[in-house]
Scaffold this motif. Sequence first.
Motif, mmCIF file in Angstrom:
data_model
loop_
_atom_site.group_PDB
_atom_site.id
_atom_site.type_symbol
_atom_site.label_atom_id
_atom_site.label_comp_id
_atom_site.label_asym_id
_atom_site.label_seq_id
_atom_site.Cartn_x
_atom_site.Cartn_y
_atom_site.Cartn_z
ATOM 1 N N MET A 147 -9.424 -2.148 -11.885
ATOM 2 C CA MET A 147 -8.393 -2.506 -10.910
ATOM 3 C C MET A 147 -7.410 -1.357 -10.698
ATOM 4 O O MET A 147 -6.896 -1.164 -9.592
ATOM 5 N N ALA A 148 -7.138 -0.579 -11.742
ATOM 6 C CA ALA A 148 -6.310 0.618 -11.564
ATOM 7 C C ALA A 148 -7.036 1.631 -10.678
ATOM 8 O O ALA A 148 -6.430 2.276 -9.813
ATOM 9 N N ARG A 194 0.858 -1.187 0.000
ATOM 10 C CA ARG A 194 0.000 0.000 0.000
ATOM 11 C C ARG A 194 0.899 1.245 0.000
ATOM 12 O O ARG A 194 1.362 1.709 1.040
ATOM 13 N N ASP A 195 1.154 1.757 -1.175
ATOM 14 C CA ASP A 195 2.019 2.916 -1.329
ATOM 15 C C ASP A 195 1.690 3.571 -2.661
ATOM 16 O O ASP A 195 1.501 2.884 -3.662
ATOM 17 N N TYR A 211 10.548 -13.337 -4.612
ATOM 18 C CA TYR A 211 9.459 -12.448 -4.222
ATOM 19 C C TYR A 211 9.532 -11.152 -5.021
ATOM 20 O O TYR A 211 10.625 -10.615 -5.248
ATOM 21 N N VAL A 212 8.362 -10.639 -5.424
ATOM 22 C CA VAL A 212 8.282 -9.353 -6.115
ATOM 23 C C VAL A 212 7.190 -8.522 -5.445
ATOM 24 O O VAL A 212 6.043 -8.977 -5.323
ATOM 25 N N GLY A 213 7.565 -7.337 -4.978
ATOM 26 C CA GLY A 213 6.600 -6.421 -4.385
ATOM 27 C C GLY A 213 6.115 -5.424 -5.424
ATOM 28 O O GLY A 213 6.901 -4.912 -6.224
ATOM 29 N N VAL A 214 4.812 -5.148 -5.419
ATOM 30 C CA VAL A 214 4.202 -4.237 -6.395
ATOM 31 C C VAL A 214 3.468 -3.144 -5.629
ATOM 32 O O VAL A 214 2.547 -3.428 -4.861
ATOM 33 N N HIS A 215 3.890 -1.913 -5.816
ATOM 34 C CA HIS A 215 3.200 -0.794 -5.193
ATOM 35 C C HIS A 215 1.886 -0.513 -5.918
ATOM 36 O O HIS A 215 1.808 -0.604 -7.143
ATOM 37 N N LEU A 216 0.880 -0.134 -5.148
ATOM 38 C CA LEU A 216 -0.400 0.193 -5.771
ATOM 39 C C LEU A 216 -0.272 1.400 -6.693
ATOM 40 O O LEU A 216 -1.020 1.507 -7.668
ATOM 41 N N GLY A 217 0.659 2.308 -6.387
ATOM 42 C CA GLY A 217 0.861 3.466 -7.256
ATOM 43 C C GLY A 217 1.283 3.073 -8.654
ATOM 44 O O GLY A 217 0.949 3.760 -9.625
#
Length: 528
Positions: free
Chosen positions: A292-293, A112-113, A125-131
């Motif tokens: 979703m965006a 959540r960023d 692992y891959v992190g995906v920012h909501l931005g």
Amino acid sequence: MHAEAASKPLAQRLLATLCAGLMLLPAAPLQAQVNLPALGDSVSDDLSIGAEKRLGEQIMRQIRPDPDYLDDPLLLEYVQGVWSPLVEAARRQGNIGDDTHERFAWEAFLVRDRSVNAFALPGGYVGVHLGLIAITSSRDELASVLGHELSHITQRHIARRIVGDSRSSMAAMAGMVLGLIAASKAGSVDLANAAIMGSQAAAAQASLNFSRDMEREADRVGFNVMVGAGFKGLGMVSMFERMDQAYHLMDSGAYPYLRSHPLTTERIGDARLRLGTEAPLALETSPEHALMAARSRVLMDARAESWRQLQGMDAGVRQTLAHGHEQLAARYASALASIKLRDFSRAEAALQQAEQLQRQTVPDDARVRRDLVFLRAELAHARGDAGAGYLALSALPEKSRAVLMMRGQLAQVDKQPERVRAAAEALQTHVSLQPADAGAWGLLSQLWTQLEQPLRAVRALGESRAAMGDLNGAIDRLRSGLRLSRTRDADQFEASVIDARLRSLLYERRQMLLEMYPRGAPPGAELP
């Protein structure tokens, strides 16, 4: 993670974890050199697959409990729908061997960023920012970023950075890996720099970015992977150009992805050349992706003022600049923001507009109808009207995780025990098949508490902690369950399950401590 109060504690915990993890690595890698292999070659044994896996797990144990580690079932399901074909394509193309396929996690997760960012971690692992999701206009653009980050993992670029810099000490390498995480989660470069402490901070900062050769390789391999997975290569070009424009027009420190992945004209040109001589197919901006965006824009920033701005989108966007699905997404964002603000009448009005637009513009799109059904169920949950939520979900006969979780959330506001029990039993079946689902275990614990089943609630809470990697927390909760089972009317079958599971976790913790401290754990040593 934008606020210093949220980001700094996480950075400090990660620094301690990474220092502990990296100190377990052999000293020999410090003399290794970075030599990028041909596609498919394995990295030097200086940093084994097992060591990289353990390092990634240590990092994730610190990330999962963080409030900005987001488990939004609907959005996570959508991202996984893009991620999974990429992983399968990478395996078919030989980028993922049998050893890494079995041992690495290959997990994409949400942060959540609002910054435009994505990052790869050791161990798959891959992190995906909501931005990042919020600025994309198609699945292909999102796939281009995920494919790029996946390729950093398959080519083991993180391991190469750790073992390849002969000028860095262990402390500097810990700072380097921490910097990758901090830069991905902080809203400014200053916060990322502040996370890198000590006299070797300058050396660590210099190592934050992947090398130009690694970036080119991730571009090349990522392009082949996304095309092999059925996505359009034009998505990479479009995403590069979108981020390049954002960097020049809007960047004020909130675009760390652009700094760690420099967008040179050479890289954009290379991406265009990979499309070949044939005219590329146009990108399809699907209504589902637009929704979703829009969902990401609402969830990425929990400030009331941000929600109020998005709430104003119930008037739509300028007709001359928008397609029908953009109008639909505007109403969706307004309805969800109104739900968060508990302005239910305005949420209902915006949702009705969205449902009408769906019938007019995309009447045959089952995915869009499904997303609007979920939104109606969310509105019912916020209102405390479980019956209306169940009625909405009755249009979805599926038993996906998203549906199960939504039913469980509705059961939390339900007054009829039989429906609460049905939701709990459905989740119990789910976690028996997916025991690593921490979010489902946590929700199940709340439902068993609601049904006055304390032993089942404690066990589910312990399993939730175990799934998050917090073995100490899981063991503590299961021990409290054993104490609770000594009462006269306790469920002895559940007590025996707790006892067996506790023994299993104690054994697992002993094995992990043996791996971390092969010469014997110091007094009071615990898992990070």
